[in-house]
Scaffold this motif. Sequence first.
Motif, PDB file in Angstrom:
ATOM      1  N   ASP A  19       0.815  -1.222   0.000  1.00 57.02           N
ATOM      2  CA  ASP A  19       0.000   0.000   0.000  1.00 57.02           C
ATOM      3  C   ASP A  19       0.847   1.270   0.000  1.00 57.02           C
ATOM      4  O   ASP A  19       0.317   2.368   0.059  1.00 57.02           O
ATOM      5  CB  ASP A  19      -0.996  -0.007   1.175  1.00 57.02           C
ATOM      6  N   ALA A  20       2.187   1.118  -0.044  1.00 55.44           N
ATOM      7  CA  ALA A  20       3.042   2.295   0.048  1.00 55.44           C
ATOM      8  C   ALA A  20       4.144   2.316  -1.011  1.00 55.44           C
ATOM      9  O   ALA A  20       5.094   3.082  -0.903  1.00 55.44           O
ATOM     10  CB  ALA A  20       3.661   2.378   1.446  1.00 55.44           C
ATOM     11  N   ALA A  21       4.023   1.484  -2.038  1.00 50.95           N
ATOM     12  CA  ALA A  21       5.043   1.463  -3.091  1.00 50.95           C
ATOM     13  C   ALA A  21       4.488   0.872  -4.382  1.00 50.95           C
ATOM     14  O   ALA A  21       3.519   0.109  -4.361  1.00 50.95           O
ATOM     15  CB  ALA A  21       6.260   0.645  -2.637  1.00 50.95           C
ATOM     16  N   ASP A  51       3.113  15.543  -3.793  1.00 48.99           N
ATOM     17  CA  ASP A  51       2.812  15.397  -2.370  1.00 48.99           C
ATOM     18  C   ASP A  51       2.725  13.934  -1.991  1.00 48.99           C
ATOM     19  O   ASP A  51       2.043  13.152  -2.652  1.00 48.99           O
ATOM     20  CB  ASP A  51       1.485  16.079  -2.029  1.00 48.99           C
ATOM     21  N   GLY A  52       3.428  13.575  -0.932  1.00 43.37           N
ATOM     22  CA  GLY A  52       3.330  12.217  -0.419  1.00 43.37           C
ATOM     23  C   GLY A  52       4.226  11.218  -1.119  1.00 43.37           C
ATOM     24  O   GLY A  52       4.282  10.070  -0.703  1.00 43.37           O
ATOM     25  N   VAL A  53       4.911  11.626  -2.196  1.00 42.77           N
ATOM     26  CA  VAL A  53       5.828  10.696  -2.859  1.00 42.77           C
ATOM     27  C   VAL A  53       7.213  10.880  -2.235  1.00 42.77           C
ATOM     28  O   VAL A  53       7.799  11.952  -2.313  1.00 42.77           O
ATOM     29  CB  VAL A  53       5.881  10.920  -4.389  1.00 42.77           C
ATOM     30  N   HIS A  54       7.709   9.831  -1.580  1.00 43.14           N
ATOM     31  CA  HIS A  54       8.982   9.944  -0.860  1.00 43.14           C
ATOM     32  C   HIS A  54      10.175   9.942  -1.808  1.00 43.14           C
ATOM     33  O   HIS A  54      11.159  10.622  -1.584  1.00 43.14           O
ATOM     34  CB  HIS A  54       9.149   8.769   0.109  1.00 43.14           C
ATOM     35  N   GLU A  66       8.239   4.931  -3.740  1.00 44.41           N
ATOM     36  CA  GLU A  66       7.663   4.837  -2.398  1.00 44.41           C
ATOM     37  C   GLU A  66       6.838   6.077  -2.091  1.00 44.41           C
ATOM     38  O   GLU A  66       7.231   7.184  -2.448  1.00 44.41           O
ATOM     39  CB  GLU A  66       8.772   4.688  -1.355  1.00 44.41           C
ATOM     40  N   ASP A  68       3.574   7.870   0.761  1.00 43.94           N
ATOM     41  CA  ASP A  68       2.867   7.857   2.038  1.00 43.94           C
ATOM     42  C   ASP A  68       1.378   7.655   1.757  1.00 43.94           C
ATOM     43  O   ASP A  68       0.729   8.539   1.210  1.00 43.94           O
ATOM     44  CB  ASP A  68       3.110   9.195   2.741  1.00 43.94           C
ATOM     45  N   PRO A  69       0.835   6.469   2.118  1.00 40.78           N
ATOM     46  CA  PRO A  69      -0.566   6.191   1.786  1.00 40.78           C
ATOM     47  C   PRO A  69      -1.559   7.040   2.588  1.00 40.78           C
ATOM     48  O   PRO A  69      -2.755   6.995   2.331  1.00 40.78           O
ATOM     49  CB  PRO A  69      -0.718   4.699   2.107  1.00 40.78           C
ATOM     50  N   GLY A  70      -1.045   7.815   3.552  1.00 34.32           N
ATOM     51  CA  GLY A  70      -1.928   8.739   4.258  1.00 34.32           C
ATOM     52  C   GLY A  70      -2.157  10.020   3.460  1.00 34.32           C
ATOM     53  O   GLY A  70      -3.109  10.758   3.696  1.00 34.32           O
ATOM     54  N   VAL A  71      -1.265  10.285   2.512  1.00 36.32           N
ATOM     55  CA  VAL A  71      -1.306  11.542   1.764  1.00 36.32           C
ATOM     56  C   VAL A  71      -1.744  11.308   0.321  1.00 36.32           C
ATOM     57  O   VAL A  71      -2.488  12.082  -0.263  1.00 36.32           O
ATOM     58  CB  VAL A  71       0.086  12.223   1.788  1.00 36.32           C
ATOM     59  N   THR A  72      -1.250  10.212  -0.262  1.00 40.34           N
ATOM     60  CA  THR A  72      -1.594   9.907  -1.643  1.00 40.34           C
ATOM     61  C   THR A  72      -1.939   8.423  -1.715  1.00 40.34           C
ATOM     62  O   THR A  72      -2.047   7.770  -0.680  1.00 40.34           O
ATOM     63  CB  THR A  72      -0.444  10.315  -2.589  1.00 40.34           C
ATOM     64  N   SER A  73      -2.134   7.903  -2.925  1.00 37.49           N
ATOM     65  CA  SER A  73      -2.522   6.494  -3.026  1.00 37.49           C
ATOM     66  C   SER A  73      -1.817   5.850  -4.202  1.00 37.49           C
ATOM     67  O   SER A  73      -1.280   6.537  -5.076  1.00 37.49           O
ATOM     68  CB  SER A  73      -4.034   6.386  -3.236  1.00 37.49           C
ATOM     69  N   GLN A  76      -3.075   7.263  -7.469  1.00 41.46           N
ATOM     70  CA  GLN A  76      -2.565   8.590  -7.839  1.00 41.46           C
ATOM     71  C   GLN A  76      -1.096   8.537  -8.248  1.00 41.46           C
ATOM     72  O   GLN A  76      -0.678   9.217  -9.179  1.00 41.46           O
ATOM     73  CB  GLN A  76      -2.729   9.553  -6.664  1.00 41.46           C
TER      74      GLN A  76
END
Lengths: 243, 335
Positions: A19-21, A51-54, A66, A68-73, A76
């Motif tokens: 869910d995060a990569a 936003d949210g892409v590390h 990678e 952050d699934p709290g910010v993006t999906s 997206q």
Amino acid sequence: MTAAPTPALPPVEVFESGDAALRVVASSADREANWATVHALAEWLDAAGADGVHGAVPTYDSLLVEFDPGVTSARQVRAFVLLGLRQLEFTGAPARAPREFNVPVVYGGEYGPDLERVAEQQQLSVEEIITLHTAKSYVIRCLGAPAGSPMMDGPDFPLPVPRLKDPRLSVPAGAVSVAGRQAVIAPAVAPGGWCVIGQTPLTVLDAAAEPLVPYVPGDRLRFHQIQLEEFAAFAGRKLEAAR
Amino acid sequence: MSLIIQQPGHSVVTDLGRFRGPRFGLPVNGALDQFSARAANILAGNGDNAPLLEITALDFRMRATTDILIAVTGAPLHLTVGGRQCQQWEPVSVRAGETVALRRLDGGLRAYIAVHGSVHAPVLLGSCAPDTVVGFGLRLTEGTELKTFSTVPPIRQPYFDLPLFRLGLTRPEFHSTAVVEVTDGPDVEEFGDTADLLYSTEYTVSGRSNHIGLRLGGALPERQSTAEVLSRGVPVGAIEVPSREELLVLHRGRGVTAGYPVLAVVTSRSLDVLAQARPGHKITFRKTTVPEATAKHRAALRELETLRSTVGTVFSLLGVGGPPDPPRLAPAAGS
């Protein structure tokens, strides 16, 4: 006015990777094109930012993105990756002048405990192994574990080099090793299952610098043999680009 | 203003992780139980990503040189401040000279102590998270003096020492048998029918597990192909079968690249469950989907947001702290 033809990108697939990569894979028969594509895409994603892409970790034919699934999906980020690919189709991979690094190596003995084993396995002499290892200029394909190791396509040995049956618990910083058809330098002390054929006295990793290692994928690296007595003279010097 | 470590056990100063690390070949690292770490910081009135203490498995003691406010979360344990028993998952006042003791971390494996105003720690690529490979980070030893930044006078219920806070947070529960949710990995097909073993087997956590990865014993899915795999980036949570003995579940200290096929990937939410799994604990896996996993992760974040607003209200009524930290759900992109 005629536009210069842009080289076609190899086909690219995007796979879920939790869910995060996401894993992005370039899957043509042309390994060079696959490599250039995933690295160009990684650069584009870093430069564009979302936003949210590390960040993105490119290797040979694949890229791990990678987020952050709290910010993006995943959905997206997939769209962001596809946008990057569309851009690259128009612009092609950015050209960059590779730098070259020269790496002094003490081969064999205490510093290269597996050199004789590798020679035996390749049915070559120790001297022939050293000659082959120092013969070519290697392209740094990607940064690997541990700590930004420069992963390179290996020397032109006749056979792939098997990994150690019992990996070492600790391989020193500066260890120069080979496995399969790959070559690497260890920037930091770590466990390792590759065959250590030598060691460079140069310091590769500088934890106070950013980035921590001086090379980037695409740069070139060449090994040259030094004698045991010369090790101390190089010790503590940093690995720096020759040009 | 400082904290003096009296009994370090196995403790470090960390944060949510080095998100810029992987592109330079460094693992993300950071608090293994992210929910508990965020909750501790929120309960202490800090931003989610503020440096805090991660205590693993062993008893821990420290003394405060000034009045401070702390919050302890994570594995259930016996918490005392100046000899008084105190509650986890609540703000707790500590007076100058008092000792904070964490004992009997036996329900889970990791506990978190956040200090209002946070503690000082060196930073590498935007994070204080220790990295054992490059030898970076603050590992606590006996006598370590941790600099703190704010003093909070004691908040004490004047009557009967009744609990002051009823913050309504659902505390995560940790059991010796845990269900861990996973999504199919990108290489699941390479395991053929044997992939199903992952869902029908009860695995046992091995003592060789650490922040890099958990090793699990049990029936192992087997890769059906022998084709060479080029090294590639692997996500935190990746489940691999590198040997015939154990399943490997990568956690936040994982090497960024590897050459093993990825069978499944543990969800962000379930990585917190694995962070609390002790050697000998039993793990079973349940398959879920990425949208479902994302929804659960976001539900947990919403719960933390509610907690943040409740804590903010209580603190402003009590006059704790200055202007609150800006709400920070997650490190900004590229940070």
